[in-house]
Design a protein around this motif. Structure first.
Motif, PDB file in Angstrom:
ATOM      1  N   ALA A 163       0.819  -1.209   0.000  1.00  0.00           N
ATOM      2  CA  ALA A 163       0.000   0.000   0.000  1.00  0.00           C
ATOM      3  C   ALA A 163       0.856   1.263   0.000  1.00  0.00           C
ATOM      4  N   GLY A 164       1.989   1.223   0.680  1.00  0.00           N
ATOM      5  CA  GLY A 164       2.810   2.427   0.802  1.00  0.00           C
ATOM      6  C   GLY A 164       4.003   2.487  -0.125  1.00  0.00           C
ATOM      7  N   GLY A 165       4.272   1.405  -0.861  1.00  0.00           N
ATOM      8  CA  GLY A 165       5.499   1.332  -1.639  1.00  0.00           C
ATOM      9  C   GLY A 165       5.482   2.027  -2.973  1.00  0.00           C
ATOM     10  N   GLY A 166       4.292   2.368  -3.488  1.00  0.00           N
ATOM     11  CA  GLY A 166       4.199   3.071  -4.762  1.00  0.00           C
ATOM     12  C   GLY A 166       4.925   2.343  -5.881  1.00  0.00           C
ATOM     13  N   ASP A 167       5.705   3.070  -6.660  1.00  0.00           N
ATOM     14  CA  ASP A 167       6.428   2.486  -7.791  1.00  0.00           C
ATOM     15  C   ASP A 167       7.480   1.466  -7.355  1.00  0.00           C
ATOM     16  N   GLN A 168       7.893   1.536  -6.112  1.00  0.00           N
ATOM     17  CA  GLN A 168       8.923   0.620  -5.610  1.00  0.00           C
ATOM     18  C   GLN A 168       8.318  -0.561  -4.850  1.00  0.00           C
ATOM     19  N   ALA A 169       6.993  -0.742  -4.916  1.00  0.00           N
ATOM     20  CA  ALA A 169       6.326  -1.791  -4.146  1.00  0.00           C
ATOM     21  C   ALA A 169       6.896  -3.173  -4.453  1.00  0.00           C
ATOM     22  N   GLY A 170       7.170  -3.451  -5.715  1.00  0.00           N
ATOM     23  CA  GLY A 170       7.691  -4.758  -6.076  1.00  0.00           C
ATOM     24  C   GLY A 170       9.036  -5.050  -5.449  1.00  0.00           C
ATOM     25  N   ARG A 171       9.907  -4.049  -5.429  1.00  0.00           N
ATOM     26  CA  ARG A 171      11.249  -4.253  -4.856  1.00  0.00           C
ATOM     27  C   ARG A 171      11.189  -4.316  -3.333  1.00  0.00           C
ATOM     28  N   PHE A 172      10.373  -3.467  -2.734  1.00  0.00           N
ATOM     29  CA  PHE A 172      10.176  -3.564  -1.283  1.00  0.00           C
ATOM     30  C   PHE A 172       9.612  -4.939  -0.925  1.00  0.00           C
ATOM     31  N   SER A 173       8.660  -5.407  -1.722  1.00  0.00           N
ATOM     32  CA  SER A 173       8.021  -6.691  -1.481  1.00  0.00           C
ATOM     33  C   SER A 173       9.029  -7.824  -1.477  1.00  0.00           C
ATOM     34  N   ALA A 174       9.880  -7.881  -2.497  1.00  0.00           N
ATOM     35  CA  ALA A 174      10.853  -8.969  -2.599  1.00  0.00           C
ATOM     36  C   ALA A 174      11.798  -8.983  -1.401  1.00  0.00           C
ATOM     37  N   ARG A 175      12.218  -7.802  -0.989  1.00  0.00           N
ATOM     38  CA  ARG A 175      13.170  -7.724   0.127  1.00  0.00           C
ATOM     39  C   ARG A 175      12.493  -8.091   1.445  1.00  0.00           C
ATOM     40  N   LEU A 176      11.285  -7.599   1.674  1.00  0.00           N
ATOM     41  CA  LEU A 176      10.567  -7.926   2.909  1.00  0.00           C
ATOM     42  C   LEU A 176      10.305  -9.428   2.999  1.00  0.00           C
ATOM     43  N   LEU A 177       9.870 -10.032   1.889  1.00  0.00           N
ATOM     44  CA  LEU A 177       9.608 -11.472   1.911  1.00  0.00           C
ATOM     45  C   LEU A 177      10.871 -12.257   2.232  1.00  0.00           C
ATOM     46  N   ALA A 178      11.992 -11.817   1.681  1.00  0.00           N
ATOM     47  CA  ALA A 178      13.252 -12.503   1.970  1.00  0.00           C
ATOM     48  C   ALA A 178      13.581 -12.428   3.458  1.00  0.00           C
ATOM     49  N   TYR A 179      13.396 -11.252   4.049  1.00  0.00           N
ATOM     50  CA  TYR A 179      13.610 -11.100   5.495  1.00  0.00           C
ATOM     51  C   TYR A 179      12.692 -12.035   6.281  1.00  0.00           C
ATOM     52  N   LEU A 180      11.417 -11.984   5.969  1.00  0.00           N
ATOM     53  CA  LEU A 180      10.434 -12.736   6.745  1.00  0.00           C
ATOM     54  C   LEU A 180      10.617 -14.242   6.599  1.00  0.00           C
ATOM     55  N   LEU A 181      10.911 -14.696   5.395  1.00  0.00           N
ATOM     56  CA  LEU A 181      11.101 -16.130   5.191  1.00  0.00           C
ATOM     57  C   LEU A 181      12.374 -16.625   5.869  1.00  0.00           C
ATOM     58  N   GLN A 182      13.409 -15.799   5.877  1.00  0.00           N
ATOM     59  CA  GLN A 182      14.613 -16.191   6.603  1.00  0.00           C
ATOM     60  C   GLN A 182      14.347 -16.254   8.105  1.00  0.00           C
ATOM     61  N   ALA A 183      13.567 -15.316   8.609  1.00  0.00           N
ATOM     62  CA  ALA A 183      13.232 -15.319  10.033  1.00  0.00           C
ATOM     63  C   ALA A 183      12.394 -16.532  10.414  1.00  0.00           C
ATOM     64  N   ALA A 184      11.641 -17.065   9.453  1.00  0.00           N
ATOM     65  CA  ALA A 184      10.785 -18.215   9.725  1.00  0.00           C
ATOM     66  C   ALA A 184      11.538 -19.534   9.712  1.00  0.00           C
ATOM     67  N   LYS A 185      12.759 -19.539   9.198  1.00  0.00           N
ATOM     68  CA  LYS A 185      13.524 -20.780   9.119  1.00  0.00           C
ATOM     69  C   LYS A 185      13.889 -21.295  10.508  1.00  0.00           C
ATOM     70  N   ALA A 186      13.973 -22.608  10.597  1.00  0.00           N
ATOM     71  CA  ALA A 186      14.334 -23.231  11.868  1.00  0.00           C
ATOM     72  C   ALA A 186      15.813 -23.077  12.168  1.00  0.00           C
ATOM     73  N   THR A 187      16.635 -22.829  11.155  1.00  0.00           N
ATOM     74  CA  THR A 187      18.075 -22.665  11.352  1.00  0.00           C
ATOM     75  C   THR A 187      18.457 -21.201  11.231  1.00  0.00           C
ATOM     76  N   ALA A 188      19.681 -20.901  11.613  1.00  0.00           N
ATOM     77  CA  ALA A 188      20.140 -19.505  11.608  1.00  0.00           C
ATOM     78  C   ALA A 188      20.799 -19.119  10.293  1.00  0.00           C
ATOM     79  N   GLU A 189      20.753 -20.009   9.305  1.00  0.00           N
ATOM     80  CA  GLU A 189      21.420 -19.706   8.043  1.00  0.00           C
ATOM     81  C   GLU A 189      20.796 -18.481   7.375  1.00  0.00           C
ATOM     82  N   THR A 190      21.597 -17.709   6.682  1.00  0.00           N
ATOM     83  CA  THR A 190      21.096 -16.541   5.961  1.00  0.00           C
ATOM     84  C   THR A 190      21.514 -16.631   4.505  1.00  0.00           C
TER      85      THR A 190
END
Length: 218
Positions: A163-190
């Motif tokens: 909603a707030g990302g405007g023209d950069q929503a796609g790039r913000f989206s990809a980066r946020l998902l990467a953060y969140l999915l890494q945080a959801a992993k059972a291991t500490a690997e990045t």
């Protein structure tokens, strides 16, 4: 005009209203007014009210296919032979739906008791998601304390970026998902994150969002 002609006109108006509602809900969210939807469809508001007596009835009808697609994607993830890949793919696909439809996330958290099909499809999706999560946990890839409500939180956070990302929503989206999915992993690997928007691009979107908020307050 005979009765069949009247029925045809009524169905045409109904389809126009649904098309207008889907378009406006996708671009503006579910707060759009019934009057605005009727105007976009080229009919009077009384006609809209006759076809859909409440906003809830219109939302349920407009998003039925979206909710069915959501449930289908959850079941496809459940059928993936790699549980972690199924989980990640599902999250990315739903995030993709959010990128093109602002109303989608809002409707996911709503209840429409009068719409039996809508409620059934959402239950179907929820049951599949529970198993998708459990399978990813069983193979040790998804952290044990991850619950279905965490997926709701993830999608709500992503919706805010969209909603707030405007023209950069796609790039913000990809980066946020990467953060969140890494945080959801059972291991500490990045893993390397997708590239972020530049400072100028990010600041430009903050200015745009601030200007939009100011206009809405006036």
């Amino acid at each position: 005009m005979d009765e069949s002609g009247l029925r045809a006109d009524a169905e045409l108006n109904r389809q126009r209203l649904l098309a207008a509602a889907r378009e406006l809900f996708a671009s503006e969210g579910t707060d759009v007014s019934m009057r605005h939807i009727a105007r976009r469809a080229g009919v009077g508001e009384p006609t809209l009210r006759r076809r859909f007596p409440s906003k809830g009835a219109l939302l349920a009808e407009a998003f039925q296919d979206r909710i069915a697609a959501y449930a289908d994607l959850a079941e496809a993830a459940l059928a993936d032979p790699d549980p972690w890949h199924g989980f990640v793919t599902f999250v990315e696909q739903i995030a993709g739906m959010q990128l093109v439809d602002r109303g989608f996330t809002e409707v996911l958290t709503m209840s429409f008791p009068a719409s039996i099909r809508f409620a059934a499809e959402r239950r179907r999706g929820y049951r599949a998601i529970q198993r998708v999560i459990a399978r990813a946990q069983e193979i040790g890839r998804l952290r044990d304390d991850f619950v279905p409500e965490d997926l709701v939180m993830l999608l709500l956070a992503h919706a805010g970026v969209v909603a707030g990302g405007g023209d950069q929503a796609g790039r913000f989206s990809a980066r946020l998902l990467a953060y969140l999915l890494q945080a959801a992993k059972a291991t500490a690997e990045t893993e390397p994150l997708p590239p972020a928007p530049s400072e100028a691009e990010a600041y430009g979107e903050l200015l745009r969002l601030s200007a939009t908020t100011d206009r809405r307050r006036k």
